[in-house]
Design a protein around this motif. Structure first.
Motif, PDB file in Angstrom:
ATOM      1  N   LEU A  99       2.443   7.100  -6.866  1.00 12.90           N
ATOM      2  CA  LEU A  99       1.729   6.644  -8.062  1.00 12.90           C
ATOM      3  C   LEU A  99       0.232   6.895  -7.928  1.00 12.90           C
ATOM      4  O   LEU A  99      -0.421   7.343  -8.887  1.00 12.90           O
ATOM      5  CB  LEU A  99       2.004   5.158  -8.297  1.00 12.90           C
ATOM      6  CG  LEU A  99       1.310   4.531  -9.514  1.00 12.90           C
ATOM      7  CD1 LEU A  99       1.745   5.221 -10.797  1.00 12.90           C
ATOM      8  CD2 LEU A  99       1.597   3.029  -9.579  1.00 12.90           C
ATOM      9  N   LEU A 100      -0.315   6.625  -6.741  1.00 10.52           N
ATOM     10  CA  LEU A 100      -1.742   6.892  -6.524  1.00 10.52           C
ATOM     11  C   LEU A 100      -2.032   8.380  -6.607  1.00 10.52           C
ATOM     12  O   LEU A 100      -3.074   8.787  -7.141  1.00 10.52           O
ATOM     13  CB  LEU A 100      -2.165   6.333  -5.164  1.00 10.52           C
ATOM     14  CG  LEU A 100      -3.647   6.485  -4.808  1.00 10.52           C
ATOM     15  CD1 LEU A 100      -4.529   5.801  -5.841  1.00 10.52           C
ATOM     16  CD2 LEU A 100      -3.921   5.925  -3.409  1.00 10.52           C
ATOM     17  N   LEU A 101      -1.128   9.217  -6.107  1.00  3.94           N
ATOM     18  CA  LEU A 101      -1.284  10.666  -6.222  1.00  3.94           C
ATOM     19  C   LEU A 101      -1.338  11.087  -7.685  1.00  3.94           C
ATOM     20  O   LEU A 101      -2.203  11.882  -8.093  1.00  3.94           O
ATOM     21  CB  LEU A 101      -0.128  11.367  -5.505  1.00  3.94           C
ATOM     22  CG  LEU A 101       0.015  12.876  -5.727  1.00  3.94           C
ATOM     23  CD1 LEU A 101      -1.196  13.625  -5.194  1.00  3.94           C
ATOM     24  CD2 LEU A 101       1.294  13.403  -5.082  1.00  3.94           C
ATOM     25  N   GLN A 102      -0.426  10.555  -8.475  1.00  3.93           N
ATOM     26  CA  GLN A 102      -0.387  10.899  -9.897  1.00  3.93           C
ATOM     27  C   GLN A 102      -1.660  10.448 -10.605  1.00  3.93           C
ATOM     28  O   GLN A 102      -2.252  11.218 -11.388  1.00  3.93           O
ATOM     29  CB  GLN A 102       0.834  10.239 -10.536  1.00  3.93           C
ATOM     30  CG  GLN A 102       1.040  10.576 -11.994  1.00  3.93           C
ATOM     31  CD  GLN A 102       2.379  10.053 -12.512  1.00  3.93           C
ATOM     32  OE1 GLN A 102       3.404  10.267 -11.890  1.00  3.93           O
ATOM     33  NE2 GLN A 102       2.352   9.360 -13.637  1.00  3.93           N
ATOM     34  N   ASN A 103      -2.117   9.241 -10.329  1.00  2.00           N
ATOM     35  CA  ASN A 103      -3.337   8.731 -10.964  1.00  2.00           C
ATOM     36  C   ASN A 103      -4.562   9.507 -10.502  1.00  2.00           C
ATOM     37  O   ASN A 103      -5.500   9.725 -11.285  1.00  2.00           O
ATOM     38  CB  ASN A 103      -3.510   7.244 -10.660  1.00  2.00           C
ATOM     39  CG  ASN A 103      -2.441   6.387 -11.318  1.00  2.00           C
ATOM     40  OD1 ASN A 103      -1.841   6.791 -12.312  1.00  2.00           O
ATOM     41  ND2 ASN A 103      -2.195   5.212 -10.768  1.00  2.00           N
TER      42      ASN A 103
END
Length: 469
Positions: free
Chosen positions: A367-371
Motif C-alpha cells: 500500500l505504501l508503494l502504491q501511494n
C-alpha cells in the motif's frame, strides 16, 4: 514495450525457478547474532564448499557452525543417521558447550527424506542441549527465507508469557542505551534525534527479524523517542534470553521475508501482529513507527520533522538518482521495500521481480508503494513473482534501465550488454534499516552510476556502453 500506468499495482507470476542465493547462507549472520548458538548444516560437500566460499571464514578460525557431511552410506541408508548426528552433537557439546544447537536441513535431506524433526527431540533429551530444526533447502525457499525458517522454529521455544507479566522492567541493555544516548556519536550526515520521551504504559512489544546490534539499538531509540519500550527481540543476542510470547503480546517484523515467522507467532503463539511497512529508508521507518504508535494509541512527536531532516542529508545522492530507472530481477525478497524507497528518491522502477511474495504479510508495504508512486507521479511498477529470467532479459533489452539490481550470476552478462548492475546480495549484508542507514542504501545504488560518471569524465565511454550484440 508499454509501461504500466494504471492506478493499482499489477501482479504476475511466471513460475520460474528460484534464481537466488542458497538459503543456508542465513548461517552467515545468524551464528553471529545468536552468540551462544551452534549451527550444524546437514548436507553434501557442495553445501560445505558454498558456505566456506560465501562466508569467507576458514575452518581454523573455529566459527560457531559446522557441516555434517552426508556421504554415500548416509544417502543409501547404510549408516545410522541418528548415531552419526549424536556423535557430532556430543563433540560440539564437549568443544563449544552452546546453549542451543540448530540443525539446518538442505536439499539433500529433503530428497532422501531424512527425519531430522523426529530425531531431534530424542537426541536433545540424551545430550541435554536444546536442538532446533530448521529447513533451509533451496528447493522450497529463496535466499533470505532461510532466516525465516530458523526464526519460525525458534518461536516455538520462546517461553510462555506469564499473566502477571504486565509490569515490565527495563533490561540492563535498555538502561545502558538510555544512559549512553547523549554520548552516541553521529554518523556522517546524521541528525541528532533529540531527547528520549518518558515511556508510556502499553502492551509488550516484540520485534522479530535479525539485525546488527547497532541497527537494533537505533530502532529501539527511535521508538523510545515516541515513548515506546521494546520488551524483546527474536532472535535475542542469547538463546537463553528469548522473549516471552503469548496472548496480549504484540509483534512487529523488521524484514519483509519473515512471513512464516509472522504466521507462527499469530497462529501458534497467539500474538497480535502489527502489519506495518518495513523500516527501510526514511519514509519506511517513519511509516513503521507511526503504525506501531497508532496501534498503541500514542501520538507521534516530531516524526515528520525527523524524516525531513534525513531527506536533507541525502540531497547529494538524490540529485544523482533522480530520473534514473531501475529494474529488480529478484533475489532476496527485499525488492518491494527497496523499490518503494528508490521511487521516493525520484527513480523510476520498471519491474520488481521477487522470488516469493506474501501479500498479506507485505500488505502495508504494498500500500505504501502504491501511494508513493501516486505521490511521485510515476508509473506503477510491474511486480513479477518467480520471474523467468529469459523473459526478464527480453524486457530489459526493450526498457534499457539505467541500473539492474540482480543476483551475481547475471551481473557480468548484463554488464557486457551495457546494463549497469548491482548485486542484490550486498543489500542483504549491508545495514539498510532505520533513518540514518538510508545513506548506505543510496551509496550502494549510486556506486555504478558514479563509476560511469567518472569514466565519462575520462572519455572512456566504450567501457560504459559495452559491445551490444
Amino acid at each position: 514495450m508499454s509501461i504500466n500506468i494504471s492506478e493499482t499495482l499489477t501482479f504476475e507470476c511466471e513460475t520460474g525457478n528460484y534464481h537466488t542465493f542458497c538459503p543456508i547462507s542465513c548461517v552467515a549472520w545468524l551464528y553471529q547474532k545468536i552468540e551462544d548458538s551452534f549451527f550444524l548444516v546437514v548436507g553434501t560437500k557442495t553445501c560445505g564448499y558454498f558456505l566456506q566460499n560465501a562466508l569467507g571464514v576458514m575452518i581454523f578460525a573455529e566459527p560457531r557452525y559446522a557441516m555434517a557431511e552426508l556421504e554415500e552410506g548416509d544417502i543409501s541408508a547404510q549408516l545410522n543417521d541418528y548415531q552419526e548426528l549424536k556423535r557430532l552433537c556430543l563433540q560440539i557439546k564437549k568443544d563449544r558447550n552452546p546453549s542451543v544447537i540448530i540443525w539446518i536441513g538442505t536439499c539433500t535431506t529433503e530428497i532422501i527424506k531424512m527425519d531430522l524433526e523426529g530425531m531431534a527431540p530424542k537426541l536433545e533429551t540424551e545430550i541435554g542441549i536444546p536442538i532446533v530444526v530448521a529447513r533451509a533447502n533451496g528447493l522450497d525457499y529463496a535466499f533470505t527465507q532461510g532466516e525465516d525458517t530458523v526464526l519460525a522454529a525458534m518461536a516455538h521455544r520462546c517461553p510462555e508469557r506469564s499473566l502477571l507479566g504486565d509490569e515490565r522492567e527495563e533490561t540492563i541493555q535498555d538502561q545502558a542505551m538510555r544512559n549512553l544516548f547523549p554520548l552516541l556519536p553521529l554518523r556522517k550526515g546524521g541528525v541528532n534525534p533529540g531527547p528520549i520521551n518518558n515511556l508510556k504504559k502499553h502492551p509488550p512489544l516484540v520485534l522479530f527479524g535479525s539485525l546488527p546490534s547497532t541497527v537494533a539499538s537505533q530502532l529501539s531509540l527511535e521508538l523510545r523517542r515516541q515513548s515506546i519500550q521494546v520488551s524483546g527481540r527474536l532472535p535475542a543476542q542469547r538463546y537463553t534470553d528469548l522473549p516471552s510470547l503469548g496472548d496480549g503480546v504484540y509483534v512487529c517484523g523488521v524484514n519483509p521475508f519473515l512471513s512464516r515467522t509472522a504466521t507462527t507467532l499469530m497462529r501458534r503463539r497467539k500474538c497480535k501482529l502489527i502489519g506495518a511497512p518495513f523500516p527501510i529508508g526514511p519514509d519506511g521507518t517513519r511509516a513503521w513507527i507511526e503504525k506501531i504508535c497508532s496501534v498503541f494509541g500514542i501520538e507521534t512527536q516530531g516524526l515528520e520533522e525527523r524524516e525531513q531532516q534525513m531527506w536533507e542529508t541525502l540531497r547529494d545522492y538524490l540529485d544523482l538518482v533522480c530520473g534514473k530507472s531501475v529494474f529488480f530481477m529478484g533475489d532476496n525478497l527485499l525488492e518491494v521495500s527497496l523499490a518503494r524507497f528508490l521511487i521516493r528518491c525520484g527513480m523510476i522502477v520498471y519491474e520488481i521481480g521477487i522470488p516469493y511474495l506474501d501479500k498479506r504479510y507485505q500488505a502495508a508495504e504494498l500500500l505504501l508503494l502504491q501511494n508513493t508512486c501516486k505521490e511521485m507521479c510515476v508509473p506503477m511498477p510491474r511486480i513479477v513473482e518467480k520471474p523467468d529470467n529469459y523473459n526478464q532479459i527480453q524486457r530489459m533489452r526493450e526498457l534499457q534501465p539505467d541500473l539492474a539490481i540482480t543476483g551475481m550470476a547475471h551481473a557480468n552478462p548484463l554488464e557486457a550488454r551495457g546494463i549497469n548492475t548491482k548485486w542484490s546480495v550486498e543489500f542483504t549484508f549491508a545495514q539498510i534499516h532505520g533513518f540514518t542507514n538510508a545513506r548506505d542504501v543510496l551509496e550502494l545504488v549510486t556506486r555504478p552510476l558514479r563509476r560511469n560518471n567518472s569514466l565519462e569524465d575520462l572519455g572512456w565511454t566504450s567501457l560504459i556502453k559495452g559491445e551490444k550484440k
